[in-house]
Design a protein around this motif. Structure first.
Motif, mmCIF file in Angstrom:
data_model
loop_
_atom_site.group_PDB
_atom_site.id
_atom_site.type_symbol
_atom_site.label_atom_id
_atom_site.label_comp_id
_atom_site.label_asym_id
_atom_site.label_seq_id
_atom_site.Cartn_x
_atom_site.Cartn_y
_atom_site.Cartn_z
ATOM 1 N N THR A 559 0.660 -1.181 0.009
ATOM 2 C CA THR A 559 0.072 -0.026 -0.055
ATOM 3 C C THR A 559 0.877 1.163 0.127
ATOM 4 O O THR A 559 0.501 2.366 -0.635
ATOM 5 C CB THR A 559 -0.894 0.238 1.321
ATOM 6 N N THR A 562 5.338 3.125 -4.035
ATOM 7 C CA THR A 562 5.543 4.029 -5.416
ATOM 8 C C THR A 562 6.510 3.593 -5.947
ATOM 9 O O THR A 562 7.565 3.493 -5.493
ATOM 10 C CB THR A 562 5.451 5.568 -5.146
ATOM 11 N N ARG A 626 -10.330 1.117 -12.238
ATOM 12 C CA ARG A 626 -9.257 1.654 -11.414
ATOM 13 C C ARG A 626 -8.297 0.496 -10.862
ATOM 14 O O ARG A 626 -7.277 0.952 -11.173
ATOM 15 C CB ARG A 626 -9.619 2.490 -10.551
ATOM 16 N N ASN A 630 -4.516 0.424 -12.654
ATOM 17 C CA ASN A 630 -3.290 0.960 -11.715
ATOM 18 C C ASN A 630 -2.110 -0.340 -11.636
ATOM 19 O O ASN A 630 -1.077 -0.102 -11.433
ATOM 20 C CB ASN A 630 -3.808 1.436 -10.284
ATOM 21 N N ASN A 635 1.149 0.783 -10.300
ATOM 22 C CA ASN A 635 0.547 1.754 -9.276
ATOM 23 C C ASN A 635 -0.021 1.159 -8.189
ATOM 24 O O ASN A 635 -1.316 1.303 -7.973
ATOM 25 C CB ASN A 635 -0.161 2.786 -9.698
ATOM 26 N N GLU A 638 -1.744 2.843 -5.228
ATOM 27 C CA GLU A 638 -3.197 3.489 -5.705
ATOM 28 C C GLU A 638 -4.158 2.581 -5.897
ATOM 29 O O GLU A 638 -5.436 2.803 -5.539
ATOM 30 C CB GLU A 638 -2.813 4.232 -7.026
ATOM 31 N N ARG A 641 -5.277 1.802 -2.488
ATOM 32 C CA ARG A 641 -6.168 2.829 -1.883
ATOM 33 C C ARG A 641 -7.619 2.591 -2.272
ATOM 34 O O ARG A 641 -8.572 2.721 -1.654
ATOM 35 C CB ARG A 641 -5.507 4.225 -1.958
ATOM 36 N N THR A 642 -7.563 2.379 -3.874
ATOM 37 C CA THR A 642 -9.251 2.266 -4.208
ATOM 38 C C THR A 642 -9.848 1.226 -3.672
ATOM 39 O O THR A 642 -11.107 1.265 -3.518
ATOM 40 C CB THR A 642 -9.047 2.112 -5.898
#
Length: 889
Positions: A559, A562, A626, A630, A635, A638, A641-642
């Motif tokens: 999580t 990056t 999404r 990602n 990603n 991200e 998080r979604t």
């Protein structure tokens, strides 16, 4: 299919994980599907060194790989994730030698054969540990293809590569200055040397003129050195030919102190006129730059040290002393004999062995080298083609290019016993050299080169030797899975490993080794420090799993990620991750308990769906879109998080709560419909979550109505456009805004959530009025109104608390609970908040760069936000004016 596994009332990761990994292995679900119609997707695991246990960085790296391979497997790809381990020549040998030192013996006491047996014992022990750790992490590896860098097939490939490069003139043997590790007693490549600041000194020493010459009134020249122990190897003093100060001295001779040997003063452009006195001693056997100067001037090469960095016979009376002890003794003698002018303490960067930590020596030695320029050039040219390696993040391609453009020949021989022995033999009688894949036919007359190859030589072949190259190029793994799809590794390996894989692969297979290389940084502690033994801040991933479970660790690691960035580890983050897993467990258990005898979820026809059903199905499909997008862009942070927002907020906090009224009601048709939607959404997000949280998702999925044997090979969700419903989402958001506003007002007024209150919704938007009127049951369920009025002409009493939302004012008359002055103060804060938001939007939209460069959709959203906040500001100011007027009465 009915329920197979009952879920316990309390989430226990140990219980959830127990036996599951072995079940997956027994079912063979980690192996490629073998479906020739499916698109192949392959990853080779960066092989961990068999030097010890896996650390948190390994856990992070392998979690990201497992997420990719699990998702692609579910998407229907024919996936291969090939595991293996690296013999890690110098690193492993250093560990075993350290262990032997504690027992009071050295490798030389054992001899080569018995020492290698000891290393194999070490390897087997730590390979077992690594296997156990892989299992704990839940890595979906195909163990049937596991490879070790000293396996026979790899050894055969290594010999072929060496011999081919030798025959092509790209491998040569030469005497050269190399980095030398005196503890491991081996050569090192430049990138195996770490520079650290050490305390040292500049020793300013007199070198007397041999013929009594005087210069500037002195019968000596001043030479500054940081390493007086190498003085016995001096063979010249050099000045720059452009340095007018010393032109008349070129050709003269000076005497090396303590050894009384005459050496010439020479001119060479290597000397920096501006540095120090502009005169330097030249020691060709102990400095790489001096070595080059010595070659240009045909100077003698005098080696003054043994391979353990003790002084040899060329050091005269200092023979046998350790280099640093010799330095102290020589400095004292130079002082006593009047040669020492002064000593200036300094702190300077000194090379240390990456593996043993000892100070590296520059040493003249006969070694094997790879001629890098043509190989590097081919790699650079390939980056301009369609077969280029895609670096993620892109900036690392520039770093790769820079290194390749400035590359030096690669010293590949190591004076070790553990590794691939160099396939070169020397005739015992004639000294003739033979290089070949097989030993000479009369081995008794030949002696094999005792050196082994640099670990990175065999590791550089990893993506294709693991696939069976060179024997299995057709109709096997190499043909099917090479080039591999993605390499996930640390950004510190661009030089060590990635570059070597790229140029070796291009040279021997004609193809890039992988399509994408995903790079990440280091795992750091909460304070941002690198984890190390000296700081005592290292974290054992197995300890984290023992406390929180593998899923929580995997979620916390992925999580925060990056591409290309370091990550900070904290137990608070893992604790929050555990709470999320626990939330999923409890919500899932509630759903499963209410599914009855359902065999498998089927989504009802649209006409049967209410607003909350349409909303959650639309939110689900946008989440699928999404998350998948990602993942494809790496990603992962991200994507997670979604998923988190959807599961925690949309599903658990709202949809499940909204379903309770129906599930406890008497409408059986509505119950059946709601059960199906609950089960379907749960099934779909468990599939989305599975690559990140394999254990808990499998356990829950097997406990609910499902079709199939395992989530590992279940179909990954795809977007169903029929479920995308922007109006349902907009309508539901309006309802949620109303409910939140009511809750916030109750909280500020300390009015219990369950106590009935009048709820007044003032709106001039007819569409919003229709939405709220047709879904009054949601406001009844969550707002507990004693009276609910919705409309443009709703009259709001002065003694009310009001919250402004998009296109509406939510008011609750609470005459006995609020003070008008307090309400005025609260509304003044709201005015400031909306003013700040409006000002922020104005600044952003006044920025030409933003307006011209941002996507149209983003600019439009910002304009809509500004308009919305301006409307809220106007409504709040009006309400504040009304309250102030009431106070003034």
């Amino acid at each position: 299919m009915s329920k197979e596994v009952e879920m316990s009332t309390k989430f226990d990761p140990t219980e959830v994980e127990k036996g599951m990994y072995q079940k997956w292995l027994d079912e063979g679900v980690f192996k490629p599907s073998g479906d020739k119609k499916a698109k192949p997707y392959s990853i080779v695991l960066p092989p961990p060194n068999v030097t010890g246990k896996l650390h948190l960085g390994h856990a992070w790296n392998t979690t990201l790989q497992d997420m990719l391979i699990r998702q692609k497997r579910m998407e229907g790809y024919d996936t291969l994730w090939l595991p293996g381990m690296d013999h890690a020549g110098i690193a492993t040998q250093a560990k075993v030698e350290a262990m032997l030192r504690e027992q009071g013996i050295s490798r030389y006491d054992l001899g080569r054969e018995k020492f290698i047996d000891k290393v194999w014992e070490w390897k087997d022990e730590f390979a077992d540990t690594i296997h156990q750790q892989w299992a704990k992490l839940g890595l979906s590896l195909d163990y049937s293809r596991e490879t070790f860098t000293l396996d026979k097939n790899v050894s055969k490939a290594v010999r072929k590569v060496f011999v081919d490069l030798y025959n092509q003139g790209l491998i040569y043997r030469a005497k050269y200055i190399i980095n030398w590790d005196p503890q491991a007693r081996t050569a090192l490549s430049d990138i195996e040397v770490e520079h650290k600041d050490d305390k040292g000194a500049f020793y300013h020493v007199k070198y007397m003129f041999a013929d009594g010459t005087t210069f500037n009134g002195k019968d000596y020249i001043e030479i500054a050195t940081t390493r007086p122990e190498t003085m016995f190897g001096d063979t010249a003093v050099a000045v720059n030919p452009s340095d007018d100060r010393y032109k008349e001295l070129v050709g003269k001779k000076v005497i090396v102190p303590l050894v009384n040997r005459e050496i010439p003063i020479i001119a060479d452009h290597y000397v920096d006129i501006e540095f120090g006195t502009g005169m330097v001693k030249i020691t060709p056997a102990h400095d790489p730059n001096d070595f080059k100067v010595g070659q240009r001037h045909d100077l003698e090469q005098i080696d003054t040290m043994n391979d353990d960095a003790s002084m040899n016979a060329n050091a005269g009376k200092y023979e046998g002393l350790d280099r640093f002890d010799a330095r102290k003794a020589m400095v004292k003698d130079l002082e006593d004999q009047g040669y020492m002018l002064r000593v200036d303490p300094i702190v300077h960067a000194v090379g240390h062995s990456e593996r043993t930590g000892v100070q590296v020596e520059s040493r003249l030695s006969t070694q094997w080298f790879v001629k890098m320029k043509p190989l590097a050039q081919a790699a650079l040219e390939n980056q301009k083609t369609d077969d280029a390696v895609n670096f993620v993040p892109k900036r690392y391609e520039h770093i790769f290019d820079q290194w390749m453009e400035d590359v030096h020949d690669w010293c590949i021989s190591r004076q070790l016993w553990w590794g691939h022995q160099i396939p070169a033999w020397y005739n015992k009688e004639t000294g003739e050299m033979y290089v070949g894949e097989e030993a000479p036919k009369d081995p008794e007359n030949w002696e094999q080169d005792p050196d082994v190859l640099d670990t990175w030589f065999s590791s550089g072949l990893w993506p294709f030797t693991t696939m069976g190259w060179p024997d299995d190029e057709k109709d096997g793994d190499f043909d099917r899975y090479f080039p591999t799809s993605t390499l996930v590794t640390g950004d510190d390996l661009v030089f060590f490993w990635i570059s070597r894989m790229i140029f070796q692969s291009l040279h021997f297979t004609g193809r890039r080794p992988f399509k994408d290389v995903l790079l990440h940084g280091l795992i750091r502690d909460e304070q941002g420090r690198k984890m190390s033994k000296s700081l005592g801040n290292g974290i054992d991933p197995m300890d984290v799993i023992a406390k929180y479970g593998a899923d929580a660790l995997r979620w916390s690691l992925s999580t925060g990620t990056t591409p290309g960035q370091d990550e900070r580890f904290s137990y608070d983050k893992v604790d929050a991750s555990w709470k999320f897993v626990n939330k999923i467990w409890n919500a899932s258990r509630y759903v499963i308990m209410n599914l009855g005898d359902m065999d498998a979820p089927t989504v009802p026809v649209e006409s049967e769906l209410n607003l909350s059903d349409k909303w959650i199905l639309s939110r689900l499909n946008k989440t699928i879109e999404r998350v998948t997008d990602n993942f494809d862009k790496y990603n992962f942070g991200e994507a997670n998080r979604t998923l988190y927002d959807f599961i925690w907020n949309d599903f658990c906090d709202w949809y499940i709560e909204m379903s309770k009224e129906i599930l406890t009601g008497d409408d059986e048709k509505a119950k059946s419909k709601t059960r199906n939607v609950l089960a379907y959404v749960l099934d779909q997000f468990l599939r989305l979550l599975h690559p990140v949280m394999p254990f808990v998702t499998e356990k829950i999925w097997l406990s609910m109505p499902h079709v199939g044997e395992t989530l590992v090979t279940a179909k990954y969700p795809v977007v169903n456009e029929d479920f995308i419903d922007d109006k349902a989402e907009s309508d539901m958001e309006s309802l949620i805004e109303v409910i939140k506003a009511v809750r916030n007002i109750r909280a500020e007024a300390n009015a219990p959530l369950g106590s009935p209150v009048d709820i007044l919704v003032k709106t001039t938007n007819p569409e919003l009025k229709d939405v709220l009127e047709s879904n009054r049951e949601y406001i009844d369920r969550f707002g507990h109104p004693s009276k609910l009025e919705i409309g443009a002409d709703v009259e709001v009493p002065d003694l009310s608390m009001t919250s402004v939302i998009t296109d509406a004012e939510i008011s609750i008359p609470l005459a006995e609970l609020i003070d008008l002055n307090d309400e005025a103060a609260r509304l003044e804060k709201e005015v400031k908040k909306f003013e700040s938001e409006v000002e922020r939007a104005k600044r952003k939209l006044a920025n030409e760069k933003f307006v011209n460069n941002a996507p149209e959709k983003v600019v439009a959203e910002e304009k809509a936000k500004q308009a919305d906040n301006e409307n809220k500001l106007t409504a709040t100011k009006k309400r504040l004016a009304d309250i102030k007027a009431a106070i003034a009465k």
